[in-house]
Each structure stands twice: as C-alpha cells, then as structure tokens.
Scaffold this motif. Structure first.
Motif, PDB file in Angstrom:
ATOM      1  N   HIS A 209       0.828  -1.213   0.000  1.00 25.25           N
ATOM      2  CA  HIS A 209       0.000   0.000   0.000  1.00 25.25           C
ATOM      3  C   HIS A 209       0.860   1.259   0.000  1.00 25.25           C
ATOM      4  CE1 HIS A 209      -3.620  -2.377   0.670  1.00 25.25           C
ATOM      5  NE2 HIS A 209      -2.896  -3.089   1.509  1.00 25.25           N
ATOM      6  N   SER A 210       2.000   1.190  -0.650  1.00 23.59           N
ATOM      7  CA  SER A 210       2.956   2.306  -0.622  1.00 23.59           C
ATOM      8  C   SER A 210       2.404   3.590  -1.238  1.00 23.59           C
ATOM      9  CB  SER A 210       4.260   1.919  -1.308  1.00 23.59           C
ATOM     10  OG  SER A 210       4.023   1.623  -2.672  1.00 23.59           O
ATOM     11  N   SER A 211       1.402   3.489  -2.089  1.00 25.90           N
ATOM     12  CA  SER A 211       0.838   4.705  -2.685  1.00 25.90           C
ATOM     13  C   SER A 211      -0.077   5.454  -1.713  1.00 25.90           C
ATOM     14  CB  SER A 211       0.063   4.362  -3.956  1.00 25.90           C
ATOM     15  OG  SER A 211      -1.061   3.557  -3.645  1.00 25.90           O
ATOM     16  N   LYS A 212      -0.497   4.776  -0.639  1.00 26.22           N
ATOM     17  CA  LYS A 212      -1.420   5.405   0.308  1.00 26.22           C
ATOM     18  C   LYS A 212      -0.842   5.561   1.707  1.00 26.22           C
ATOM     19  CE  LYS A 212      -5.382   3.881  -2.220  1.00 26.22           C
ATOM     20  NZ  LYS A 212      -6.511   3.039  -2.344  1.00 26.22           N
ATOM     21  N   LEU A 213       0.155   4.759   2.028  1.00 29.54           N
ATOM     22  CA  LEU A 213       0.745   4.773   3.373  1.00 29.54           C
ATOM     23  C   LEU A 213       2.258   4.854   3.291  1.00 29.54           C
ATOM     24  CD1 LEU A 213      -1.022   1.804   5.191  1.00 29.54           C
ATOM     25  CD2 LEU A 213      -1.433   4.210   5.583  1.00 29.54           C
ATOM     26  N   LYS A 214       2.820   5.500   4.276  1.00 33.61           N
ATOM     27  CA  LYS A 214       4.262   5.450   4.465  1.00 33.61           C
ATOM     28  C   LYS A 214       4.472   4.944   5.885  1.00 33.61           C
ATOM     29  CE  LYS A 214       8.465   8.164   4.513  1.00 33.61           C
ATOM     30  NZ  LYS A 214       9.048   9.504   4.355  1.00 33.61           N
ATOM     31  N   ILE A 215       5.067   3.788   6.010  1.00 33.22           N
ATOM     32  CA  ILE A 215       5.295   3.188   7.322  1.00 33.22           C
ATOM     33  C   ILE A 215       6.773   3.297   7.644  1.00 33.22           C
ATOM     34  CG2 ILE A 215       5.188   1.063   8.673  1.00 33.22           C
ATOM     35  CD1 ILE A 215       2.716   0.291   7.044  1.00 33.22           C
ATOM     36  N   VAL A 216       7.056   3.833   8.809  1.00 32.19           N
ATOM     37  CA  VAL A 216       8.438   3.976   9.268  1.00 32.19           C
ATOM     38  C   VAL A 216       8.569   3.348  10.648  1.00 32.19           C
ATOM     39  CG1 VAL A 216       8.847   6.062   7.916  1.00 32.19           C
ATOM     40  CG2 VAL A 216       8.033   6.265  10.243  1.00 32.19           C
ATOM     41  N   LYS A 217       9.763   2.901  10.943  1.00 31.61           N
ATOM     42  CA  LYS A 217      10.050   2.304  12.246  1.00 31.61           C
ATOM     43  C   LYS A 217      10.839   3.291  13.088  1.00 31.61           C
ATOM     44  CE  LYS A 217      10.303  -2.456  10.621  1.00 31.61           C
ATOM     45  NZ  LYS A 217      11.151  -3.654  10.552  1.00 31.61           N
ATOM     46  N   LEU A 218      10.588   3.253  14.377  1.00 33.54           N
ATOM     47  CA  LEU A 218      11.301   4.099  15.324  1.00 33.54           C
ATOM     48  C   LEU A 218      11.923   3.208  16.388  1.00 33.54           C
ATOM     49  CD1 LEU A 218      11.896   6.929  16.614  1.00 33.54           C
ATOM     50  CD2 LEU A 218       9.770   6.615  17.868  1.00 33.54           C
ATOM     51  N   ASN A 219      13.216   3.336  16.573  1.00 32.56           N
ATOM     52  CA  ASN A 219      13.891   2.616  17.643  1.00 32.56           C
ATOM     53  C   ASN A 219      13.776   3.479  18.898  1.00 32.56           C
ATOM     54  OD1 ASN A 219      15.841   1.714  19.522  1.00 32.56           O
ATOM     55  ND2 ASN A 219      16.988   0.728  17.885  1.00 32.56           N
ATOM     56  N   THR A 220      12.916   3.068  19.819  1.00 35.12           N
ATOM     57  CA  THR A 220      12.649   3.881  21.009  1.00 35.12           C
ATOM     58  C   THR A 220      13.859   3.961  21.947  1.00 35.12           C
ATOM     59  OG1 THR A 220      11.632   1.982  22.121  1.00 35.12           O
ATOM     60  CG2 THR A 220      10.165   3.498  20.954  1.00 35.12           C
ATOM     61  N   ASP A 221      14.771   2.996  21.843  1.00 37.45           N
ATOM     62  CA  ASP A 221      15.992   3.071  22.660  1.00 37.45           C
ATOM     63  C   ASP A 221      16.919   4.170  22.156  1.00 37.45           C
ATOM     64  OD1 ASP A 221      15.263   0.982  24.364  1.00 37.45           O
ATOM     65  OD2 ASP A 221      16.083  -0.524  22.996  1.00 37.45           O
ATOM     66  N   GLU A 222      16.938   4.373  20.847  1.00 34.51           N
ATOM     67  CA  GLU A 222      17.809   5.388  20.257  1.00 34.51           C
ATOM     68  C   GLU A 222      17.140   6.756  20.151  1.00 34.51           C
ATOM     69  OE1 GLU A 222      19.125   3.855  16.511  1.00 34.51           O
ATOM     70  OE2 GLU A 222      20.182   2.163  17.436  1.00 34.51           O
ATOM     71  N   GLU A 223      15.833   6.781  20.100  1.00 32.89           N
ATOM     72  CA  GLU A 223      15.073   8.024  19.931  1.00 32.89           C
ATOM     73  C   GLU A 223      14.147   8.252  21.119  1.00 32.89           C
ATOM     74  OE1 GLU A 223      15.598  10.145  17.566  1.00 32.89           O
ATOM     75  OE2 GLU A 223      16.885   8.909  16.293  1.00 32.89           O
ATOM     76  N   THR A 224      14.721   8.261  22.321  1.00 29.41           N
ATOM     77  CA  THR A 224      13.908   8.367  23.532  1.00 29.41           C
ATOM     78  C   THR A 224      13.127   9.681  23.605  1.00 29.41           C
ATOM     79  OG1 THR A 224      15.839   9.151  24.749  1.00 29.41           O
ATOM     80  CG2 THR A 224      15.327   6.819  24.918  1.00 29.41           C
ATOM     81  N   GLU A 225      13.719  10.764  23.140  1.00 33.26           N
ATOM     82  CA  GLU A 225      13.024  12.059  23.189  1.00 33.26           C
ATOM     83  C   GLU A 225      11.762  12.034  22.326  1.00 33.26           C
ATOM     84  OE1 GLU A 225      13.936  16.553  21.798  1.00 33.26           O
ATOM     85  OE2 GLU A 225      15.517  15.584  22.983  1.00 33.26           O
ATOM     86  N   LEU A 226      11.870  11.480  21.147  1.00 32.33           N
ATOM     87  CA  LEU A 226      10.724  11.390  20.262  1.00 32.33           C
ATOM     88  C   LEU A 226       9.664  10.449  20.842  1.00 32.33           C
ATOM     89  CD1 LEU A 226       9.624  12.412  17.575  1.00 32.33           C
ATOM     90  CD2 LEU A 226      10.773  10.509  16.459  1.00 32.33           C
ATOM     91  N   ALA A 227      10.092   9.343  21.412  1.00 36.79           N
ATOM     92  CA  ALA A 227       9.157   8.405  22.037  1.00 36.79           C
ATOM     93  C   ALA A 227       8.419   9.074  23.193  1.00 36.79           C
ATOM     94  CB  ALA A 227       9.905   7.163  22.521  1.00 36.79           C
ATOM     95  N   LEU A 228       9.123   9.859  23.987  1.00 42.64           N
ATOM     96  CA  LEU A 228       8.489  10.586  25.086  1.00 42.64           C
ATOM     97  C   LEU A 228       7.503  11.618  24.569  1.00 42.64           C
ATOM     98  CD1 LEU A 228      11.519  11.094  27.497  1.00 42.64           C
ATOM     99  CD2 LEU A 228       9.502   9.670  27.895  1.00 42.64           C
TER     100      LEU A 228
END
Length: 65
Positions: free
Chosen positions: A7-26
């Motif tokens: 479904h790449s034409s309708k969605l963009k799915i990205v992964k977030l590593n919460t251990d490396e991106e703690t500020e964004l996860a918070l």
C-alpha cells in the motif's frame, strides 16, 4: 513491511527505535511496543497498540487505505 510494500501509494510506514530516539518516544507518549501511530497532516489520528496479525492491522487501517 508487507503492508507498507502493498500500500505504498497510500501509506508510508516507518520504524522508530525507542531506545535510540527516547526524546521522540516521550513526545508521543510511547509506553508500549509494538505501537503504530497513524498520522494525517502531521497529527496522530489513530493509535494501534500490540502485536496483531496482518488481517487485523488491515482492518484497523481500512479507513486510510
């Protein structure tokens, strides 16, 4: 990954590593993983928490596909 590919034409799915991106996860209040936040125009419009089989995820995402 399959849903992203299929479904790449309708969605963009990205992964977030919460251990490396703690500020964004918070910032988004991530307390449980796996978690899927659906953004529309930069705003979270749906949150899906917990592991689910592909058919269940597709049902949860049907409004966006």
């Amino acid at each position: 990954e399959e849903i992203s590919r299929d479904h790449s034409s309708k969605l963009k799915i990205v992964k977030l590593n919460t251990d490396e991106e703690t500020e964004l996860a918070l910032r988004y209040g991530v307390t449980s993983i796996p978690r899927l936040d659906v953004f529309v125009n930069g705003v979270v419009v749906k949150t899906i928490i917990g592991a689910k089989p592909k058919p269940a995820l597709l049902k949860d995402l049907s409004d966006f596909l």
